[in-house]
Motif scaffolding. Sequence first.
Motif, short mmCIF file in Angstrom:
data_model
loop_
_atom_site.label_atom_id
_atom_site.label_comp_id
_atom_site.label_asym_id
_atom_site.label_seq_id
_atom_site.Cartn_x
_atom_site.Cartn_y
_atom_site.Cartn_z
N LEU A 66 0.81 -1.21 0.00
CA LEU A 66 0.00 0.00 0.00
C LEU A 66 0.85 1.27 0.00
N ALA A 67 2.12 1.15 0.40
CA ALA A 67 3.00 2.31 0.45
C ALA A 67 3.57 2.69 -0.92
N GLY A 68 3.15 1.99 -1.97
CA GLY A 68 3.60 2.34 -3.31
C GLY A 68 4.40 1.26 -4.00
N ASN A 69 4.43 0.05 -3.40
CA ASN A 69 5.20 -1.04 -3.97
C ASN A 69 4.32 -2.08 -4.65
N GLY A 70 3.21 -1.64 -5.19
CA GLY A 70 2.27 -2.50 -5.88
C GLY A 70 0.90 -1.84 -5.85
N LEU A 71 -0.12 -2.66 -6.01
CA LEU A 71 -1.47 -2.13 -5.91
C LEU A 71 -2.40 -3.21 -5.37
N ILE A 72 -3.42 -2.77 -4.67
CA ILE A 72 -4.44 -3.68 -4.17
C ILE A 72 -5.79 -3.12 -4.57
N LEU A 73 -6.56 -3.92 -5.29
CA LEU A 73 -7.92 -3.56 -5.64
C LEU A 73 -8.87 -4.22 -4.64
N GLY A 74 -9.86 -3.46 -4.20
CA GLY A 74 -10.83 -3.99 -3.25
C GLY A 74 -12.24 -3.92 -3.80
N VAL A 75 -13.05 -4.90 -3.41
CA VAL A 75 -14.47 -4.90 -3.72
C VAL A 75 -15.22 -4.47 -2.47
N TYR A 76 -16.01 -3.43 -2.61
CA TYR A 76 -16.75 -2.88 -1.47
C TYR A 76 -18.25 -3.02 -1.70
N VAL A 77 -18.93 -3.57 -0.70
CA VAL A 77 -20.38 -3.67 -0.71
C VAL A 77 -20.90 -2.92 0.51
N GLU A 78 -21.66 -1.89 0.26
CA GLU A 78 -22.19 -1.05 1.33
C GLU A 78 -21.08 -0.59 2.27
N GLY A 79 -19.94 -0.23 1.68
CA GLY A 79 -18.82 0.29 2.44
C GLY A 79 -17.92 -0.75 3.07
N GLU A 80 -18.28 -2.02 2.99
CA GLU A 80 -17.49 -3.08 3.61
C GLU A 80 -16.61 -3.77 2.56
N LEU A 81 -15.34 -4.01 2.90
CA LEU A 81 -14.43 -4.72 2.02
C LEU A 81 -14.78 -6.21 2.02
N VAL A 82 -15.17 -6.74 0.87
CA VAL A 82 -15.58 -8.15 0.78
C VAL A 82 -14.71 -8.94 -0.19
N GLY A 83 -13.78 -8.28 -0.87
CA GLY A 83 -12.89 -8.96 -1.80
C GLY A 83 -11.68 -8.08 -2.06
N ALA A 84 -10.56 -8.71 -2.38
CA ALA A 84 -9.36 -7.94 -2.66
C ALA A 84 -8.39 -8.78 -3.49
N ARG A 85 -7.59 -8.08 -4.26
CA ARG A 85 -6.56 -8.74 -5.05
C ARG A 85 -5.36 -7.81 -5.10
N ALA A 86 -4.16 -8.39 -4.91
CA ALA A 86 -2.95 -7.58 -4.79
C ALA A 86 -1.90 -8.00 -5.80
N VAL A 87 -1.12 -7.02 -6.25
CA VAL A 87 0.11 -7.28 -6.99
C VAL A 87 1.24 -6.51 -6.31
N LEU A 88 2.43 -7.07 -6.39
CA LEU A 88 3.61 -6.54 -5.70
C LEU A 88 4.75 -6.36 -6.68
N PHE A 89 5.47 -5.25 -6.53
CA PHE A 89 6.74 -5.07 -7.23
C PHE A 89 7.83 -5.58 -6.30
N PRO A 90 8.36 -6.79 -6.56
CA PRO A 90 9.21 -7.46 -5.56
C PRO A 90 10.64 -6.92 -5.54
#
Length: 247
Positions: A66-90
């Motif tokens: 989250l500090a800039g070394n990749g990205l994380i996409l989240g799925v939000y339902v009524e404001g709640e995080l119910v899914g996520a997928r991440a990629v990292l620059f290793p």
Amino acid sequence: MRKMGGIILRIVYSGTLKTSYIPFLVKVVPREGSGELLALQESVRSALQEPAILQPLSAEEFDHILAGNGLILGVYVEGELVGARAVLFPAIDEGHLGNDVGIPRSEWPKVVYQEISLVSENVRGNGLQKLLGQLIMDELKSRTDECKYVCCTVAPYNIPSLKDKFNQGLAIGGLKQKYGDHWRYIFFKDLKEEFEILPPFKEVAMKEFKEQQDLLKAGWRGVSLTEDHGEWKLIFGKKEERITLPF
């Protein structure tokens, strides 16, 4: 538009859950989002019949992405995080997955790791894992100057994750013990090249690690998965033709 690790993020998606007709939003998880990611990860892990097949991320690892070394996409339902997928620059080190699948070391800075993929039990059956995979792959393909290869690891018998990676066009290029003594398939994809797998194919039972390793060393790649009378098998093929994509 935000910029993280050299990738300009434009991804925002809205839709409706097929099972409940409730709207959802896909957006970039904010910098302070590690707490909700950890809570989602624990709920997903506790619901698994075999929790060991999920390699969890720590709060520090989520914060690092989250500090800039990749990205994380989240799925939000009524404001709640119910899914996520991440990629990292290793980091570039001897444990780099590029080393496991034969990517030249000079190209390692252009390797992106697919990290954890999480979907709450409460919203399964809506194709959210597949959607998140498509959105992230589309973003990476649009930025091939920075990202040429995608790599990741998947535990044997983690069938949903194996299917997910094959559906994204990744292939198995290695089978090794990683993260201590845990067996992992190493998947990879060259975002700038497509290849066609032509017959003959070979089916190998998933439990036959040695046979799979021998095929991989001989240049075969795991390209699909099948079930035969209750036994999971991997399908191996050889790359016959390489096409460089015009981007």
